[in-house]
Design an enzyme around this catalytic site. Structure first.
Site, PDB file in Angstrom:
ATOM      1  N   PHE A   1       9.086  -3.643 -11.036  1.00 45.86           N
ATOM      2  CA  PHE A   1       8.363  -4.915 -11.020  1.00 45.86           C
ATOM      3  C   PHE A   1       7.015  -4.715 -10.318  1.00 45.86           C
ATOM      4  CE2 PHE A   1      12.827  -6.425 -10.952  1.00 45.86           C
ATOM      5  CZ  PHE A   1      12.795  -7.435 -11.900  1.00 45.86           C
TER       6      PHE A   1
ATOM      7  N   ASP B   1      -0.192 -10.022  -4.103  1.00 44.48           N
ATOM      8  CA  ASP B   1       1.030  -9.224  -4.274  1.00 44.48           C
ATOM      9  C   ASP B   1       0.676  -7.922  -5.004  1.00 44.48           C
ATOM     10  OD1 ASP B   1       3.607  -8.338  -4.286  1.00 44.48           O
ATOM     11  OD2 ASP B   1       4.408  -9.893  -5.602  1.00 44.48           O
TER      12      ASP B   1
ATOM     13  N   PHE C   1       0.815  -1.218   0.000  1.00 43.24           N
ATOM     14  CA  PHE C   1       0.000   0.000   0.000  1.00 43.24           C
ATOM     15  C   PHE C   1       0.855   1.277   0.000  1.00 43.24           C
ATOM     16  CE2 PHE C   1      -4.243  -1.952   1.727  1.00 43.24           C
ATOM     17  CZ  PHE C   1      -4.431  -2.580   0.509  1.00 43.24           C
TER      18      PHE C   1
HETATM   19  O1  DOR Z   1       6.619  -7.539  -8.503  1.00 43.49           O
HETATM   20  C1  DOR Z   1       6.845  -7.224  -7.349  1.00 43.49           C
HETATM   21  N1  DOR Z   1       6.601  -5.979  -6.888  1.00 43.49           N
HETATM   22  N2  DOR Z   1       7.389  -8.132  -6.526  1.00 43.49           N
HETATM   23  C2  DOR Z   1       7.828  -7.801  -5.313  1.00 43.49           C
HETATM   24  O2  DOR Z   1       8.303  -8.666  -4.630  1.00 43.49           O
HETATM   25  C3  DOR Z   1       7.744  -6.408  -4.826  1.00 43.49           C
HETATM   26  C4  DOR Z   1       6.678  -5.675  -5.497  1.00 43.49           C
HETATM   27  C5  DOR Z   1       6.734  -4.188  -5.303  1.00 43.49           C
HETATM   28  O3  DOR Z   1       6.943  -3.730  -4.172  1.00 43.49           O
HETATM   29  O4  DOR Z   1       6.483  -3.444  -6.259  1.00 43.49           O
END
Ligand code: DOR
Length: 427
Positions: free
Chosen positions: A319, A301, A60
């Site tokens: 990511f 996630d 968040f």
């Molecule tokens: O894809 C991801 N994004 N994997 C993670 O482990 C962290 C997360 C992020 O905080 O954006």
């Protein structure tokens, strides 16, 4: 709540019944027909009533990255997705590594007044992987567990110490398994990396760390939770650990169940996620493991980023993808409607099972249980349209997918916090 269908979590049957809720104490008073008159009646005819979902893994972003998501916007998105509780990862700026920062998250959650936001505390200070945080102090402040998610703890000796300390405290440690000496700057699983000429992130970076931490969990007796399992080899390691009676649980994301590296559109970095989308064989192995119970639960996630941040190419884009508002319709459509899993099994793996893994109060459809409920429409099919999200993040590769099973109403602690029929979240 009147006129809804109640799902029986034991035998998957559905029966029409009313629920009487005591909103002051947030409990279910009674369930059945011809219940005593209530002060307020909510019509849920045509909807199926379920325990509200529990997401063991969301981001968040507050404090520090409020332009991506705040605790308030994330919590609104969560209740719109049917969630009553979420575990919020500590990779913020600053990271949640002191009691004061834990209290900050709890305060923001209370102000948001939507779902229960349970803070996860860092394993290491500032997530640097050098010194452990004060687990006892974090626990007293109210963390639900410990994680350096977003990063793996690289130093095996430090992780061993962490697991000894966690075992003493009883806190569950949720691991982001990624050996950086293997992963390097890799962004995609090998076949896709080759196809799009970007650095690869091989599966061994994930499985090597899972193997290490399972051995350490056995030695220390700690409760270990594997975040976002994505590989056939990881599933085999998990099955091995469970066969030895280790206290280990694991989650899988909807994207690792429904997408593989073959799904990736080169033009769309919304497919960039960590761990990366794996091979089709890995996807199938994760699905089998989720269906047979080796993988215990679903986690989104939920990782919001802005479109601008994502629009900088495969190497530099961050990511992550969002998912909290669409996970139930996606899995209802692709697992339950296709006959792969019963509705009650999916609901348990999205509510009771994660709650138990992190010692959270669990809701349930019985008198005396916590009145954390969601009412879903299992009939109406609708396209996934990110511009309807309450989350600030629009970064999903599932745009345009036709799904059914949309949450219509969510109640947390006996209070209505989301009602799609009123077109807004009431906080
Ligand atoms: O894809 C991801 N994004 N994997 C993670 O482990 C962290 C997360 C992020 O905080 O954006």
């Amino acid at each position: 709540m009147q006129g809804g269908c109640l799902l029986d979590l034991l035998d998957n049957s559905q029966e029409q019944a009313d629920i009487l809720i005591e909103s002051e104490h947030g409990r279910i008073l009674s369930i059945g027909k011809d219940l005593p008159e209530a002060e307020q009646t909510i019509d849920v005819a045509g909807l199926t009533l379920l325990p509200a979902f529990v997401d063991p893994h969301v981001h968040f972003r507050e404090p520090g990255f409020e332009h991506k998501e705040t605790i308030a916007s994330g919590a609104k998105a969560a209740v719109a997705g049917g969630f009553g509780s979420v575990l919020c990862m500590p990779n913020t700026n600053p990271p949640i590594d002191t009691p004061e920062r834990v209290e900050y998250v709890l305060q923001k959650s209370a102000e948001a007044g939507a779902c229960r936001v349970w803070p996860m505390g860092c394993i290491t200070r500032e997530q640097k992987g050098e010194q452990l945080t004060d687990f006892a102090a974090l626990q007293s402040a109210g963390v639900a567990g410990l994680s350096d998610d977003g990063k793996g703890v690289q130093h095996g000796g430090l992780m061993r110490q962490a697991l000894f300390a966690a075992a003493a405290s009883g806190l569950t440690v949720a691991i982001h398994a990624e050996d950086e000496t293997i992963a390097g700057k890799g962004v995609l699983h090998p076949a896709a990396a080759k196809k799009f000429s970007v650095p690869e992130q091989p599966g061994s970076s994930e499985s090597a760390m899972i193997a290490r931490d399972l051995l350490l969990a056995e030695e220390t007796g700690a409760r270990l939770h594997l975040c976002h399992v994505s590989l056939e080899s990881a599933v085999s390691l998990l099955a091995w650990a469970k066969s030895r009676g280790l206290r280990v649980t694991a989650e899988v994301t909807p994207h690792h169940l429904l997408l593989s590296e073959e799904s990736i559109d080169e033009e769309n970095t919304f497919y960039k996620v960590n761990p990366p989308l794996r091979s089709e064989d890995d996807r199938k192995a994760c699905l089998r493991a989720f269906l047979d119970g080796t993988i215990d639960m679903i986690a989104t996630d939920h990782a919001p980023h802005t479109e601008e941040e994502k629009a900088v190419g495969w190497l530099s884009a961050p990511f992550g993808m969002v998912g909290i508002e669409i996970v139930f319709p996606l899995l209802y459509t692709h697992l339950v409607s296709r006959g792969l899993m019963s509705l009650s099994e999916l609901v348990k793996r999205m509510s009771l099972v994660p709650a138990q893994a992190f010692n959270l109060p669990a809701s349930g459809l019985r008198p005396g249980a916590l009145a954390d409920l969601t009412a879903v429409d299992l009939q109406t099919e609708r396209r996934i349209e990110p511009n309807r999200f309450y989350s600030k993040g629009r970064n999903t590769p599932f745009t345009g997918w036709m799904v059914r099973g949309w949450p219509v109403m969510t109640m947390v602690d006996g209070k209505m916090v989301f009602d799609a029929r009123q077109k807004e979240v009431q906080c």
